[in-house]
Design an enzyme around this catalytic site. Structure first.
Site, PDB file in Angstrom:
ATOM      1  N   CYS A 278      -2.959  -3.951   6.719  1.00 48.61           N
ATOM      2  CA  CYS A 278      -3.277  -2.818   5.847  1.00 48.61           C
ATOM      3  C   CYS A 278      -3.887  -1.779   6.766  1.00 48.61           C
ATOM      4  O   CYS A 278      -4.791  -2.095   7.562  1.00 48.61           O
ATOM      5  CB  CYS A 278      -4.268  -3.227   4.772  1.00 48.61           C
ATOM      6  SG  CYS A 278      -4.914  -1.810   3.843  1.00 48.61           S
TER       7      CYS A 278
ATOM      8  N   GLU B 149     -12.635   2.824   0.966  1.00 50.04           N
ATOM      9  CA  GLU B 149     -12.456   4.159   0.363  1.00 50.04           C
ATOM     10  C   GLU B 149     -13.796   4.702  -0.143  1.00 50.04           C
ATOM     11  O   GLU B 149     -14.010   5.905  -0.166  1.00 50.04           O
ATOM     12  CB  GLU B 149     -11.430   4.099  -0.776  1.00 50.04           C
ATOM     13  CG  GLU B 149      -9.987   3.920  -0.321  1.00 50.04           C
ATOM     14  CD  GLU B 149      -9.247   5.242  -0.046  1.00 50.04           C
ATOM     15  OE1 GLU B 149      -9.466   6.209  -0.769  1.00 50.04           O
ATOM     16  OE2 GLU B 149      -8.450   5.275   0.916  1.00 50.04           O
TER      17      GLU B 149
ATOM     18  N   ASP C 163       0.154   7.899   3.353  1.00 55.26           N
ATOM     19  CA  ASP C 163      -0.617   6.724   2.948  1.00 55.26           C
ATOM     20  C   ASP C 163      -1.206   6.987   1.568  1.00 55.26           C
ATOM     21  O   ASP C 163      -1.291   8.140   1.129  1.00 55.26           O
ATOM     22  CB  ASP C 163      -1.746   6.423   3.943  1.00 55.26           C
ATOM     23  CG  ASP C 163      -2.517   5.162   3.585  1.00 55.26           C
ATOM     24  OD1 ASP C 163      -1.879   4.120   3.329  1.00 55.26           O
ATOM     25  OD2 ASP C 163      -3.763   5.207   3.517  1.00 55.26           O
ATOM     26  N   SER C 164      -1.636   5.915   0.916  1.00 51.89           N
ATOM     27  CA  SER C 164      -2.300   6.069  -0.376  1.00 51.89           C
ATOM     28  C   SER C 164      -3.615   6.832  -0.224  1.00 51.89           C
ATOM     29  O   SER C 164      -4.117   7.377  -1.196  1.00 51.89           O
ATOM     30  CB  SER C 164      -2.584   4.681  -0.962  1.00 51.89           C
ATOM     31  OG  SER C 164      -3.422   3.959  -0.091  1.00 51.89           O
TER      32      SER C 164
ATOM     33  N   HIS D  46      -5.868   0.507   6.324  1.00 48.24           N
ATOM     34  CA  HIS D  46      -7.295   0.799   6.129  1.00 48.24           C
ATOM     35  C   HIS D  46      -8.183  -0.146   6.948  1.00 48.24           C
ATOM     36  O   HIS D  46      -9.312   0.201   7.288  1.00 48.24           O
ATOM     37  CB  HIS D  46      -7.680   0.599   4.665  1.00 48.24           C
ATOM     38  CG  HIS D  46      -7.350   1.739   3.760  1.00 48.24           C
ATOM     39  ND1 HIS D  46      -6.076   2.114   3.478  1.00 48.24           N
ATOM     40  CD2 HIS D  46      -8.160   2.593   3.068  1.00 48.24           C
ATOM     41  CE1 HIS D  46      -6.096   3.139   2.624  1.00 48.24           C
ATOM     42  NE2 HIS D  46      -7.354   3.447   2.366  1.00 48.24           N
TER      43      HIS D  46
ATOM     44  N   CYS E 173       1.605   2.874   5.413  1.00 51.68           N
ATOM     45  CA  CYS E 173       0.925   2.097   4.372  1.00 51.68           C
ATOM     46  C   CYS E 173       1.754   0.840   4.144  1.00 51.68           C
ATOM     47  O   CYS E 173       2.950   0.938   3.818  1.00 51.68           O
ATOM     48  CB  CYS E 173       0.860   2.940   3.104  1.00 51.68           C
ATOM     49  SG  CYS E 173       0.223   2.080   1.660  1.00 51.68           S
TER      50      CYS E 173
HETATM   51  N1  DGL Z   1      -3.394   1.492   3.577  1.00 49.29           N
HETATM   52  C1  DGL Z   1      -2.646   0.769   2.619  1.00 49.29           C
HETATM   53  C2  DGL Z   1      -1.890  -0.372   3.274  1.00 49.29           C
HETATM   54  O1  DGL Z   1      -1.640  -0.348   4.457  1.00 49.29           O
HETATM   55  C3  DGL Z   1      -3.300   0.212   1.411  1.00 49.29           C
HETATM   56  C4  DGL Z   1      -4.135   0.901   0.603  1.00 49.29           C
HETATM   57  C5  DGL Z   1      -4.207   0.765  -0.849  1.00 49.29           C
HETATM   58  O2  DGL Z   1      -4.436  -0.321  -1.406  1.00 49.29           O
HETATM   59  O3  DGL Z   1      -4.068   1.815  -1.396  1.00 49.29           O
HETATM   60  O4  DGL Z   1      -1.526  -1.300   2.598  1.00 49.29           O
END
Ligand code: DGL
Length: 279
Positions: free
Chosen positions: A193, A159, A11-12, A195, A74
């Site tokens: 997402c 974050e 993931d990012s 997150h 992600c």
């Molecule tokens: N967790 C990432 C997703 O599912 C997104 C995060 C980001 O914007 O870095 O899209």
């Protein structure tokens, strides 16, 4: 037959930990290797070229670590980089390895959760612009209308650990309002997402009555279990000593402090400087 190795989960930043949690619960005993590219997160507002470049660098690193299978946990990376990696890079890089994403398994079941045939997708600007959910849903459920809403500030809020504050209330309400303004018939909302589960409580608070909320961890875990059943040649290449290792491209102490909220357990990560990802 290639050597045995862990399942890579990428993931990012922190979001993929919500998927890893579900994977470990659903498929315990396997070895997992997690990488969060926190030093370069968020990805959601970045260009296609940049997200593809970063994601490919991570995939190569996982392969170098011996992972036969990598999950892009992600949506943004899945939307912007997965198809090119699968079609263009994998055949030369490691034709027997596999890279899977989170969008297709989600689209495969989403239509089963709506009666009104109007579904809402909350995601990063990158995922929304890619139209990946619209395109995938058209394949599996052509009669379902997909309404998308980009939530550009949700990942930065999460974050930064600001997701429980009143600032988050404002942006959650604003983006939900914009989503339902597209259609009041929407009866299913997907957190597209990885997150966003951190905002789940707040989102539920502001969601209209009777609307179902879907998160992806369980969906991706069920889909991977099914994939491994259908692909014993891959399953046999996966390590089974139950070892789970975590890497971040940013500061490990800061990562460990935040990670527990996503993963549900304390973790101890190691540092992988982002420049080591650049071959
Ligand atoms: N967790 C990432 C997703 O599912 C997104 C995060 C980001 O914007 O870095 O899209």
């Amino acid at each position: 037959m290639s050597a045995i190795g862990p399942i890579g989960v990428f993931d990012s930043g922190y979001g993929g930990l919500t998927v890893l949690r579900a994977l470990v619960d659903r498929l315990p005993g396997y070895d997992y290797l997690y990488l969060g590219d926190n030093a370069r997160a968020p990805y959601g507002n970045r260009s296609y070229a940049t997200i593809y470049q970063y994601t490919l660098q991570a995939v190569r690193w996982f392969f170098d670590q011996g992972c036969p299978l990598v999950i892009l946990a992600c949506n943004t990376a899945s939307a912007k980089a997965l198809r090119t990696i699968q079609q263009t890079d994998l055949p030369t890089l490691a034709p027997d390895n596999r890279v899977l994403g989170v969008i297709r398994p989600t689209a495969e079941i989403m239509g089963d959760h709506t009666r009104s045939k109007h579904v809402g997708v909350l995601a990063t600007p990158g995922t929304v612009q890619s139209e990946s959910y619209v395109l995938e849903m058209a394949k599996f459920f052509p009669d379902v209308r997909v309404h998308q809403q980009a939530c550009p500030l949700w990942v930065p809020l999460i974050e930064q650990g600001e997701h429980e504050g009143s600032g988050a209330d404002y942006f959650v309400q604003k983006d939900l309002k914009a989503l339902f303004a597209q259609s009041s018939e929407t009866d299913l909302v997907l957190l597209a997402c990885t997150h966003y589960p951190l905002l789940e409580k707040k989102i539920r608070q502001f969601l209209p009555n009777g609307v179902e909320l879907l998160t992806q961890g369980q969906i991706v875990a069920d889909s991977l279990a099914d994939y491994l059943n259908r692909h014993p040649e891959m399953e046999q290449r996966l390590g089974r000593s139950g070892e789970i290792r975590f890497y971040t491209t940013d500061e490990p102490a800061a990562f460990d402090r935040q990670a527990a909220a996503f993963y549900g357990h304390e973790i101890r990560s190691k540092h992988l400087p982002a420049d080591q990802l650049i071959h």
